[in-house]
Every structure is written in structure tokens, then in C-alpha cells.
Design a protein around this motif. Structure first.
Motif, short mmCIF file in Angstrom:
data_model
loop_
_atom_site.label_atom_id
_atom_site.label_comp_id
_atom_site.label_asym_id
_atom_site.label_seq_id
_atom_site.Cartn_x
_atom_site.Cartn_y
_atom_site.Cartn_z
N TYR A 91 0.82 -1.21 0.00
CA TYR A 91 0.00 0.00 0.00
C TYR A 91 0.86 1.27 0.00
O TYR A 91 0.63 2.19 -0.78
N ASP A 92 1.83 1.33 0.88
CA ASP A 92 2.79 2.44 0.91
C ASP A 92 4.04 1.94 1.63
O ASP A 92 4.19 0.73 1.86
N ASN B 26 4.81 2.05 4.61
CA ASN B 26 4.54 1.54 5.95
C ASN B 26 3.69 0.27 5.95
O ASN B 26 3.95 -0.67 6.70
N TRP B 27 2.67 0.23 5.11
CA TRP B 27 1.68 -0.85 5.17
C TRP B 27 1.82 -1.83 4.01
O TRP B 27 1.97 -1.44 2.86
N THR B 28 1.73 -3.13 4.35
CA THR B 28 1.63 -4.21 3.36
C THR B 28 0.48 -5.11 3.77
O THR B 28 0.37 -5.48 4.95
N PHE B 29 -0.35 -5.46 2.81
CA PHE B 29 -1.48 -6.35 3.08
C PHE B 29 -1.30 -7.63 2.26
O PHE B 29 -0.78 -7.59 1.14
N THR C 250 -1.33 -8.51 7.66
CA THR C 250 -0.77 -7.20 7.32
C THR C 250 0.54 -7.00 8.08
O THR C 250 0.78 -7.64 9.11
N SER C 251 1.37 -6.11 7.54
CA SER C 251 2.61 -5.70 8.22
C SER C 251 2.64 -4.19 8.29
O SER C 251 2.18 -3.50 7.36
N TYR C 252 3.19 -3.66 9.39
CA TYR C 252 3.36 -2.22 9.53
C TYR C 252 4.82 -1.95 9.86
O TYR C 252 5.36 -2.49 10.84
N SER D 244 9.48 -3.50 12.26
CA SER D 244 8.14 -3.75 11.73
C SER D 244 7.44 -4.81 12.56
O SER D 244 8.09 -5.57 13.29
N ASP E 18 4.12 -7.80 12.30
CA ASP E 18 3.22 -8.56 11.43
C ASP E 18 2.07 -9.09 12.27
O ASP E 18 2.27 -9.49 13.42
#
Length: 444
Positions: A345-346, A348-351, A383-385, A392, A394
Motif C-alpha cells: 500500500y505504501d 509503511n503498510w503491506t497487506f 498485514t505488516s506495519y 516492523s 506482522d
């Protein structure tokens, strides 16, 4: 190992960390080695390299890590496994929630030594089982308590051959702990019909508690077509665990002739005798792929092949070579297929999400209520932040749905008498589970 019990049946057959029904993988195999993998149904694990956890699946993926990496986490398994049925005497064989909840922790570390060499270490679990029935359960000889755990300590290294190929190899030390208890169940009330005194249903007829170490190895290859496409091939060897210790049963020796008709363990009248049993944890091959098909999208997939046919029997012998227990398992090789996708997504965020299918290696006529194995379907999301470039977290969740199965086990004396021929107890088993995971990752 103390109190070696040949009646371990499906139990020692699984010496490990969690539970078959709870393990959420075919047989008594576990996949829960990371939370980031949980969110994608463990698809593409041998080609990912996004956290230090990947190295425990394919050591060659360490070649994708340019800094020291650390990952620690756990997966919580909340199963709902139920048994129902009725014996020939009319007693209920129903049992709900036979698989307890369980935490599966994991820890991983990868250290680059140069731009071509890496070393890594991890602590995970690859096999496990746990089921628990009430002490007074009518089918006690086949149920009782089964708790088997394994911990896999892995030390591995990887080497980059060129811009496309990397290889890795590792050493596995597997600690296996087993505990099993069995009760006489409704057979205790039927003994007077055979000229023997009655026994309460919760009479303990078998007890096992022990631990042992086994050793194996793993290896992997990573092929990077380019920055966005790569493939992995990994192998984990068979691990043989030899349990040597004592066998004890409270069943009087005089009961053995009759007890053998019902599948009861060999009675020793409470005396302890030497016994041994070998457990073979099967080898596994896995092919994985990762493709970044767009700036924000990637797909990943895996096909794992486990050589369960190496697990053909469970046999316990005494010090003189006499057979104390034998159970024909006749497992067949099985596949696990997984497909997933990730959305970046950006910064910071992965889905991510994934779907998988586990093929049960247990033949229909070999199932046991202590390991009520079944085909399983996974549906996963996670998701991961990233807090910054170094740290990070998860989170992931999976739903597992198991196929309803019928289990025929032992010899129901009342039904056999009515039918004029040996008739097994008949059980029906249903199972599902939710898995929740969280982990923390750090790059130094």
C-alpha cells in the motif's frame, strides 16, 4: 525415556509440538513457523526472503538479506474438533473440543558475513499433536490424553554463486517430548461377562512420558530471474527419533488374552519392563515462486510434497525382541498447495492474503480418534506495519476448515456379539480452527 508405552498408537506416531487437529496441517505436521507466512497461507515461503523467518524454510533465501535480521513471534491455535457416535451397548461416544488451544512460538536470526556468505539460526516446530478426552470417556482405550511436542533448532548457512543462483544448507536438532494416558472406558463394565472383575471407566490402563533427540539436515536453492521474479527449491530430511525406556501397564497379566481382543495394550500388572520404539518424521520437498507483477502487487505460490510413506508402522518391542505393540499406519505421500498475493500500500503498510489445501496422508481405514486427521482448506489474511526502515510488526489470521470423516477403530464387544463377527467402534469427526499470529522484526 520413562514409562515407554507401546499403546502410544497414534500418539508416539506424532511426537511433536501441537496437535494434529490443532496443527492445521496434514498428518501431524506443523506450518506455523512465522506470522508473516500465516497471513499468506504460507504461500511462496521458499522464495520470499522478506524476514529472517524465511531462512528456516529455505536457507538460500538469506542471500536476499543485506543486513542482520531478527524476528520473534508466536501463533495461537484455537481448534474446534468434535467426535460423535454410539457404542453397541448404547453408551455415547460424543466428545467436544478434544484439541486444546496452543501457542506455537518461533524465533529467527540471520547474519551476513560478507556480500556472499550468510549464517542463520532459528527455533521452530515442524510436527506436533495434542488431544484430550474426559477420563470416563466410553472409548477410553482409543482416546485418553495425547500430548506430543517437538522443537526444531536449526543452524544454517548460505552462499551466493552469482547474481542469479544462491544455495544454502542447514543442520536440524529435533527435541521430541511425548506424554500419553489411556483409560479402560466402557470395557471395564463389560469385563464380568468374561469372568473378570469390573473396573471403573476412568481406570488408567496406560501411561507414557518421555523425551528424546533426533537429527537431520535441510538445503535449498534460490534462483533470481530478476529483481521481481524468483523461484525456490528446498528440502528437509527425515528425522528418526529412537525412544528407549520403560513400558508399564496396570492391566493384570491375566487379562491379556481377553484384552487383546479389544485392542488393549499388553498388561504387566503394574510392573515396569524395558521397551523401545522408533518414530520417523518424514522428509519434505517444496517448490516456491514469487512474482512482483505490478508496482504494488505480487503473487506467490508453493507446492510442498511430504514423504509420509516413510511412516508405515508403529512398533514397540521389549528387551528380548518381543512385540509389545504394533499398529499398521500405512501413510501415503501427501501434497500441500498454496497461493497468495501481497499488496504494498505504501512504505509503511503491506497487506496479504492466501488460500491453501492440505491433503491428508492417512488412509480412511487407518484413522484414529487420537489423530482425527482430515483434508483441510485454509483461508488467510494478514498485514505488516513498518515503523521505520528497521522495525516492523506482522499480524495474521487463518481459518482452517476440515472435512468430516468417519473413523472405525478397535473392536466393539457388544456390537460384535450382536453381529456375530468382529465389529469396530464407529466415530464421526468434524474439525475447524482459527489461527492468530503476531511477530516483531528488526534489521540492525
Amino acid at each position: 525415556m520413562n514409562h515407554k508405552n507401546p499403546f502410544a498408537q497414534s500418539a508416539l506416531a506424532a511426537a511433536l509440538t501441537l496437535m494434529s487437529s490443532q496443527a492445521i496441517a496434514a498428518g501431524f505436521q506443523l506450518n506455523e513457523f512465522s506470522t508473516i507466512g500465516l497471513g499468506r497461507a504460507y504461500s511462496g515461503e521458499g522464495a520470499m526472503g522478506d524476514t529472517a523467518a524465511s531462512a528456516s524454510r529455505n536457507p538460500a533465501t538469506m542471500a536476499l538479506m543485506d543486513r542482520p535480521m531478527f524476528s520473534i513471534g508466536a501463533v495461537f491455535i484455537d481448534p474446534d474438533v468434535n467426535i460423535d457416535g454410539q457404542s453397541g451397548s448404547g453408551n455415547s461416544l460424543n466428545a467436544n473440543n478434544i484439541a486444546p488451544t496452543q501457542w506455537v512460538p518461533n524465533i529467527h536470526y540471520v547474519q551476513p558475513l560478507s556480500d556472499r556468505w550468510w549464517i542463520g539460526a532459528s527455533a521452530t516446530s515442524n510436527y506436533g499433536l495434542a488431544t484430550e478426552f474426559n477420563d470416563g470417556y466410553a472409548g477410553g482405550p482409543f482416546a485418553g490424553k495425547t500430548d506430543l511436542m517437538t522443537m526444531n533448532l536449526n543452524l544454517s548457512t548460505a552462499y551466493r554463486l552469482n547474481q542469479h543462483f544462491s544455495v544454502g544448507i542447514g543442520f536440524d536438532a529435533v527435541y521430541a517430548r511425548a506424554k500419553i494416558e489411556r483409560t479402560i472406558g466402557e470395557l471395564g463394565a463389560l469385563l464380568p461377562a468374561y469372568g473378570l472383575p469390573a473396573a471403573p471407566a476412568d481406570t488408567q490402563i496406560a501411561h507414557l512420558k518421555g523425551d528424546e533427540w533426533g537429527y537431520g539436515w535441510n538445503a535449498g536453492v534460490l534462483y533470481e530471474l530478476d529483481d521481481n521474479n524468483r523461484f525456490g527449491l528446498s528440502y528437509r530430511s527425515e528425522v528418526k527419533v529412537d525412544f528407549d525406556g520403560d513400558y508399564r501397564s496396570t492391566i493384570p497379566v491375566a487379562y491379556n488374552a481377553i484384552g487383546s481382543q479389544f485392542g488393549l495394550p499388553t498388561g504387566t500388572g503394574g510392573n515396569t519392563i524395558p521397551g523401545s520404539l522408533s518414530l520417523h518424521l518424514p522428509e519434505m520437498w517444496e517448490v516456491s515462486g514469487y512474482h512482483k507483477v505490478a508496482p504494488k502487487w505480487a503473487v506467490h505460490y508453493s507446492m510442498a510434497y511430504t514423504s509420509w510413506s516413510q511412516f508405515q508402522e508403529l512398533k514397540a518391542t521389549g528387551s528380548n525382541g518381543q512385540e509389545l505393540f504394533y499398529k499398521d499406519e500405512s501413510y501415503h505421500d501427501a501434497w500441500r498447495i498454496a497461493l497468495g498475493t501481497s499488496y504494498f500500500y505504501d512504505k509503511n503498510w503491506t497487506f496479504r492474503t492466501g488460500i491453501a489445501f492440505d491433503d491428508s496422508p492417512v488412509p480412511a481405514d487407518k484413522r484414529s480418534i487420537s489423530i482425527p486427521d482430515q483434508d483441510r482448506l485454509w483461508l488467510s489474511a494478514g498485514t505488516s506495519y513498518a515503523f521505520n526502515e528497521n522495525a516492523s510488526v506482522d499480524v495474521g489470521v487463518s481459518y482452517m476448515h476440515g472435512q468430516k470423516v468417519t473413523i472405525k477403530e478397535g473392536n466393539d464387544p457388544v456390537a460384535s456379539r450382536k453381529n456375530g463377527q468382529p465389529t469396530p467402534y464407529v466415530f464421526n469427526s468434524t474439525g475447524k480452527a482459527w489461527l492468530y499470529g503476531a511477530s516483531f522484526n528488526y534489521k540492525f
